[in-house]
Design a protein around this motif. Structure first.
Motif, mmCIF file in Angstrom:
data_model
loop_
_atom_site.group_PDB
_atom_site.id
_atom_site.type_symbol
_atom_site.label_atom_id
_atom_site.label_comp_id
_atom_site.label_asym_id
_atom_site.label_seq_id
_atom_site.Cartn_x
_atom_site.Cartn_y
_atom_site.Cartn_z
ATOM 1 N N GLU A 129 18.115 13.892 2.015
ATOM 2 C CA GLU A 129 18.476 15.237 1.554
ATOM 3 C C GLU A 129 19.471 15.880 2.511
ATOM 4 O OE1 GLU A 129 16.365 19.500 0.310
ATOM 5 O OE2 GLU A 129 15.134 17.723 0.753
ATOM 6 N N ASP A 130 19.293 15.661 3.809
ATOM 7 C CA ASP A 130 20.225 16.215 4.796
ATOM 8 C C ASP A 130 21.627 15.630 4.617
ATOM 9 O OD1 ASP A 130 18.291 17.825 5.888
ATOM 10 O OD2 ASP A 130 17.864 16.495 7.592
ATOM 11 N N GLU A 131 21.696 14.345 4.336
ATOM 12 C CA GLU A 131 23.002 13.718 4.121
ATOM 13 C C GLU A 131 23.692 14.301 2.895
ATOM 14 O OE1 GLU A 131 22.605 9.201 5.956
ATOM 15 O OE2 GLU A 131 21.682 9.651 4.000
ATOM 16 N N ARG A 132 22.935 14.454 1.822
ATOM 17 C CA ARG A 132 23.532 15.002 0.599
ATOM 18 C C ARG A 132 23.975 16.443 0.813
ATOM 19 N NH1 ARG A 132 19.196 12.085 -1.380
ATOM 20 N NH2 ARG A 132 17.943 13.939 -1.845
ATOM 21 N N GLU A 133 23.204 17.209 1.556
ATOM 22 C CA GLU A 133 23.603 18.582 1.863
ATOM 23 C C GLU A 133 24.876 18.605 2.714
ATOM 24 O OE1 GLU A 133 20.286 20.512 3.650
ATOM 25 O OE2 GLU A 133 19.174 20.736 1.760
ATOM 26 N N ALA A 134 25.020 17.623 3.590
ATOM 27 C CA ALA A 134 26.240 17.540 4.419
ATOM 28 C C ALA A 134 27.452 17.207 3.551
ATOM 29 C CB ALA A 134 26.064 16.497 5.514
ATOM 30 N N TYR A 135 27.264 16.330 2.565
ATOM 31 C CA TYR A 135 28.372 16.010 1.658
ATOM 32 C C TYR A 135 28.775 17.256 0.861
ATOM 33 C CZ TYR A 135 26.596 11.257 2.508
ATOM 34 O OH TYR A 135 26.156 10.100 3.097
ATOM 35 N N VAL A 136 27.789 17.998 0.392
ATOM 36 C CA VAL A 136 28.064 19.233 -0.357
ATOM 37 C C VAL A 136 28.807 20.228 0.525
ATOM 38 C CG1 VAL A 136 26.975 21.274 -1.399
ATOM 39 C CG2 VAL A 136 26.164 18.975 -2.002
ATOM 40 N N ALA A 137 28.339 20.368 1.775
ATOM 41 C CA ALA A 137 28.973 21.320 2.690
ATOM 42 C C ALA A 137 30.434 20.942 2.939
ATOM 43 C CB ALA A 137 28.204 21.364 4.010
ATOM 44 N N TRP A 138 30.720 19.638 3.070
ATOM 45 C CA TRP A 138 32.108 19.215 3.285
ATOM 46 C C TRP A 138 32.979 19.573 2.083
ATOM 47 C CZ3 TRP A 138 35.352 15.867 0.655
ATOM 48 C CH2 TRP A 138 36.598 15.652 1.270
ATOM 49 N N ILE A 139 32.462 19.366 0.895
ATOM 50 C CA ILE A 139 33.236 19.708 -0.300
ATOM 51 C C ILE A 139 33.563 21.202 -0.310
ATOM 52 C CG2 ILE A 139 33.165 19.851 -2.829
ATOM 53 C CD1 ILE A 139 31.456 17.279 -2.769
ATOM 54 N N TYR A 140 32.611 22.028 0.042
ATOM 55 C CA TYR A 140 32.864 23.477 0.048
ATOM 56 C C TYR A 140 33.853 23.886 1.139
ATOM 57 C CZ TYR A 140 29.541 24.779 -3.588
ATOM 58 O OH TYR A 140 28.900 24.945 -4.803
ATOM 59 N N THR A 141 33.969 23.101 2.208
ATOM 60 C CA THR A 141 35.001 23.429 3.201
ATOM 61 C C THR A 141 36.404 23.245 2.624
ATOM 62 O OG1 THR A 141 35.078 21.181 4.137
ATOM 63 C CG2 THR A 141 33.521 22.729 5.129
ATOM 64 N N CYS A 142 36.519 22.507 1.533
ATOM 65 C CA CYS A 142 37.816 22.288 0.877
ATOM 66 C C CYS A 142 38.096 23.323 -0.205
ATOM 67 C CB CYS A 142 37.861 20.888 0.271
ATOM 68 S SG CYS A 142 37.783 19.546 1.479
ATOM 69 N N GLN A 143 37.178 24.255 -0.428
ATOM 70 C CA GLN A 143 37.405 25.283 -1.444
ATOM 71 C C GLN A 143 38.473 26.271 -0.966
ATOM 72 O OE1 GLN A 143 34.856 27.929 -4.606
ATOM 73 N NE2 GLN A 143 33.950 27.649 -2.594
ATOM 74 N N HIS A 144 39.407 26.585 -1.855
ATOM 75 C CA HIS A 144 40.497 27.498 -1.514
ATOM 76 C C HIS A 144 40.039 28.941 -1.726
ATOM 77 C CE1 HIS A 144 44.512 29.337 -1.646
ATOM 78 N NE2 HIS A 144 44.948 28.241 -1.055
ATOM 79 N N PRO A 145 40.424 29.870 -0.855
ATOM 80 C CA PRO A 145 39.961 31.258 -1.006
ATOM 81 C C PRO A 145 40.408 31.909 -2.314
ATOM 82 C CG PRO A 145 41.660 31.076 0.700
ATOM 83 C CD PRO A 145 41.227 29.686 0.371
ATOM 84 N N ASP A 146 41.496 31.425 -2.916
ATOM 85 C CA ASP A 146 41.984 32.011 -4.166
ATOM 86 C C ASP A 146 41.543 31.236 -5.396
ATOM 87 O OD1 ASP A 146 43.295 33.959 -2.668
ATOM 88 O OD2 ASP A 146 45.123 32.751 -2.511
ATOM 89 N N GLY A 147 40.649 30.254 -5.217
ATOM 90 C CA GLY A 147 40.163 29.468 -6.340
ATOM 91 C C GLY A 147 40.678 28.050 -6.298
ATOM 92 N N GLY A 148 39.849 27.112 -6.778
ATOM 93 C CA GLY A 148 40.200 25.702 -6.743
ATOM 94 C C GLY A 148 39.830 25.053 -5.426
#
Length: 421
Positions: A56-75
């Motif tokens: 579960e910790d690994e999957r949460e880390a993968y999710v967190a990395w994806i959100y670091t790629c979220q652009h502040p204006d969308g996408g």
């Protein structure tokens, strides 16, 4: 080699790709890391092996990395390297764009990982998506310095736009929607005389573009295979165009497996014989229909085959090309969406994948004898899943994720509220 699906070796292959360093050949794809991540996660998802082989910790880390790629204006960005952070200003923000393909891969990966998408900037993303649409109905890849869409008129971006809109339940609440009619007009105008779809009007039909067109129409809710043969719904203008499209897709199945099969040293008679062997396995175009899953496959089809079964027959993207693993998804997935994958010689296709391009270390290569790579490995699994391979999860061909992941998304309370408005 027996036609055995080596599930354990495929799981090990994708886990190596997920948890260790990728080979140096992938270095040039670093800016496409979100794409690579999707293919790895999708492969483990189709194998039903993601949760059992990650914590579960690994999957949460993968999710967190994806959100670091979220652009502040969308996408979402394709990787974190373009994030300017506190240095981002109006003068340099065009160097820090969200990307339409990366956004689809990010959202699909979050769905596979079981995230509820609550941290996605949904409204900003849908507004950004609308700004990417061009006057001809297609979409750009990213926004430039003046807010204009760049690098557009690509059927792949049309598919990504339709998938993003579907995942985020766009067009169902107060957010301004994309021009769906314009998008559909562009897709319809890209269907060629052969029946397949091109990257735009007056170009050559290709299995990849055809998948993107058909899947986009499906995700827009405009593709409804009828309950009875010869009865059709939008957007197809006539029964003839459906039969033509299915006939073109089916005839992409080929016994040409290697480049040397097309060598100029081959005689005309030999090439003609290969073509005859290929065509002999196909259902006549005049008997092809878009069927619902409940319809029997008997009307208009002879009960006894007239020709011996081909041993290996893969799928190709265009006429006069050799078979390639990924087209088991691009062409096979298109037929799966249309409930017509049964029109292929599935036995010969399965043997091609498992005996010719399945690799002993796991994964699939592009061509027989090739080393495995992430994309072809994932799409090889998807092609097999579309044919009901028992060791794979049932999957949704329009999104290329398991039905389990799709159903998890559909059950999210925020999405149900959007759809009920």
């Amino acid at each position: 080699m027996a036609s055995d699906f080596n599930k354990a070796t495929h799981i090990r292959y994708f886990l190596r790709c997920l948890k260790t360093h990728l080979p140096t050949a992938y270095t040039s794809n670093d800016s496409q890391r979100m794409t690579l991540a999707f293919f790895v996660l999708c492969g483990l998802d189709l194998l039903g092996a993601l949760e059992a082989n990650t914590t579960e910790d690994e999957r949460e880390a993968y999710v967190a990395w994806i959100y670091t790629c979220q652009h502040p204006d969308g996408g979402f960005r394709g990787f974190t390297g373009a994030d300017l952070g506190e240095e981002r200003t109006q003068d340099n923000e065009h160097w820090d764009p969200a990307n339409i393909a990366a956004t689809y891969f990010a959202l699909a990966s979050l769905v596979i990982l079981g995230d509820d998408l609550s941290r996605v900037k949904r409204s900003q993303c849908l507004r950004w998506l609308k700004r990417l649409q061009l006057s001809d109905g297609t979409f750009g890849e990213a926004l430039g310095g003046e807010g204009e869409a760049h690098s557009g008129r690509d059927m792949r971006f049309c598919y990504c736009a339709a998938a993003i809109r579907w995942i985020l339940a766009g067009g169902t609440t107060e957010e301004e929607d994309i021009d769906v009619d314009g998008l559909v007009r562009f897709i319809e105008a890209s269907q060629t005389y052969e029946g397949g779809f091109a990257n735009g009007p007056f170009y050559e039909a290709h299995a990849g573009w055809t998948y993107c067109a058909i899947a986009a129409l499906s995700l827009l809710g405009l593709l409804h295979p009828p309950a009875k043969p010869r009865r059709r719904a939008q957007p197809w203008p006539s029964d003839d165009s459906v039969e033509q499209m299915l006939g073109w897709l089916v005839n992409l199945q080929t016994s040409l497996l290697q480049e040397e099969d097309l060598s100029i040293s081959d005689s005309t008679e030999a090439i003609a014989q290969l073509e005859l062997e290929n065509v002999a396995q196909q259902t006549p175009v005049e008997s092809i229909q878009v069927l619902s899953p409940e319809d029997p496959l008997t009307d208009g089809v002879d009960a006894e085959p007239l020709y011996d079964e081909l041993q290996w027959a893969g799928l190709t993207g265009r006429c006069n090309k050799v078979a390639d693993t990924c087209y088991a998804f691009w062409a096979g997935g298109s037929l799966t969406i249309l409930n017509s994958v049964h029109l292929l010689d599935q036995g010969a296709l399965r043997r091609y994948l498992l005996e010719k391009t399945q690799h002993r270390i796991g994964g699939f290569g592009k061509l027989p004898g090739d080393a495995p790579d992430i994309m072809h490995s994932c799409l090889g699994l998807a092609g097999l899943a579309g044919m009901g391979e028992p060791d794979l999860m049932r999957y949704d061909p329009s999104l290329c994720i398991s039905l389990q992941a799709k159903q998890r998304l559909e059950s999210l309370p925020w999405r149900q509220r959007c759809l009920s408005n």
